[in-house]
Design a protein around this motif. Structure first.
Motif, mmCIF file in Angstrom:
data_model
loop_
_atom_site.group_PDB
_atom_site.id
_atom_site.type_symbol
_atom_site.label_atom_id
_atom_site.label_comp_id
_atom_site.label_asym_id
_atom_site.label_seq_id
_atom_site.Cartn_x
_atom_site.Cartn_y
_atom_site.Cartn_z
ATOM 1 N N ILE A 1 0.846 -1.210 -0.112
ATOM 2 C CA ILE A 1 0.339 -0.059 0.030
ATOM 3 C C ILE A 1 0.845 1.293 -0.023
ATOM 4 O O ILE A 1 0.547 2.046 -0.812
ATOM 5 N N ASP A 2 1.923 1.166 0.924
ATOM 6 C CA ASP A 2 2.825 2.464 0.924
ATOM 7 C C ASP A 2 3.432 2.843 -0.605
ATOM 8 O O ASP A 2 3.535 3.663 -0.904
ATOM 9 N N LEU A 3 3.896 1.520 -1.059
ATOM 10 C CA LEU A 3 4.500 1.278 -2.353
ATOM 11 C C LEU A 3 3.476 2.155 -3.437
ATOM 12 O O LEU A 3 4.166 3.130 -4.277
ATOM 13 N N ALA A 4 2.303 1.669 -3.513
ATOM 14 C CA ALA A 4 1.375 1.852 -4.377
ATOM 15 C C ALA A 4 1.080 3.277 -4.476
ATOM 16 O O ALA A 4 0.707 4.175 -5.411
ATOM 17 N N ARG A 5 1.014 3.759 -3.275
ATOM 18 C CA ARG A 5 0.614 5.357 -3.108
ATOM 19 C C ARG A 5 1.648 6.430 -3.141
ATOM 20 O O ARG A 5 1.519 7.479 -3.375
#
Length: 129
Positions: A37-41
């Motif tokens: 999630i952190d990477l995606a955002r």
């Protein structure tokens, strides 16, 4: 980081979360899904939208490791329109239907997602048929 590189790292993190789940390592799965999630955002500031299917899968993965709050479900619901453009996301609809079943749809937070909820429920119905 370029969008394609970020998306590849997100996919790896999601698969790591799924592997940890299969092995019963819930802490590792939670960490991997949160990393995805952190990477995606991370690319949003640079104009790269997050990969919706992988973000959806990450949020649903968080539910499987105990994150049951409505915000996780609503986050997943908000991604349905874009995520379903990828045929792989259709496999996540049973998990999404189960998540929606736990949601307090009368809550004010859910009202903002009414159109997305309706779309998600219609898609889930089609997937189950």
């Amino acid at each position: 980081m370029a969008s394609g590189e970020r998306d590849a790292l997100v996919r790896v993190a999601v698969r790591a979360g799924e592997a940890c789940l299969a092995l019963g390592r819930t802490d590792g799965a939670r960490d991997a899904f949160e990393r995805a999630i952190d990477l995606a955002r991370g690319g949003e500031d640079e104009g790269f939208p997050p990969p919706a299917p992988e973000l959806l899968r990450s949020l649903l993965g968080l539910r499987r490791v105990g994150r049951q709050e409505d915000a996780v479900v609503l986050g997943a619901v908000s991604l349905v329109r874009e995520a379903l453009l990828d045929s792989e996301a259709w496999w996540d609809l049973p998990d999404l239907a189960e998540a929606i079943g736990t949601l307090d749809v009368a809550a004010p937070a859910a009202a903002a997602f009414a159109a997305d909820l309706e779309l998600a429920l219609r898609a889930c119905e089609q997937r189950v048929r």
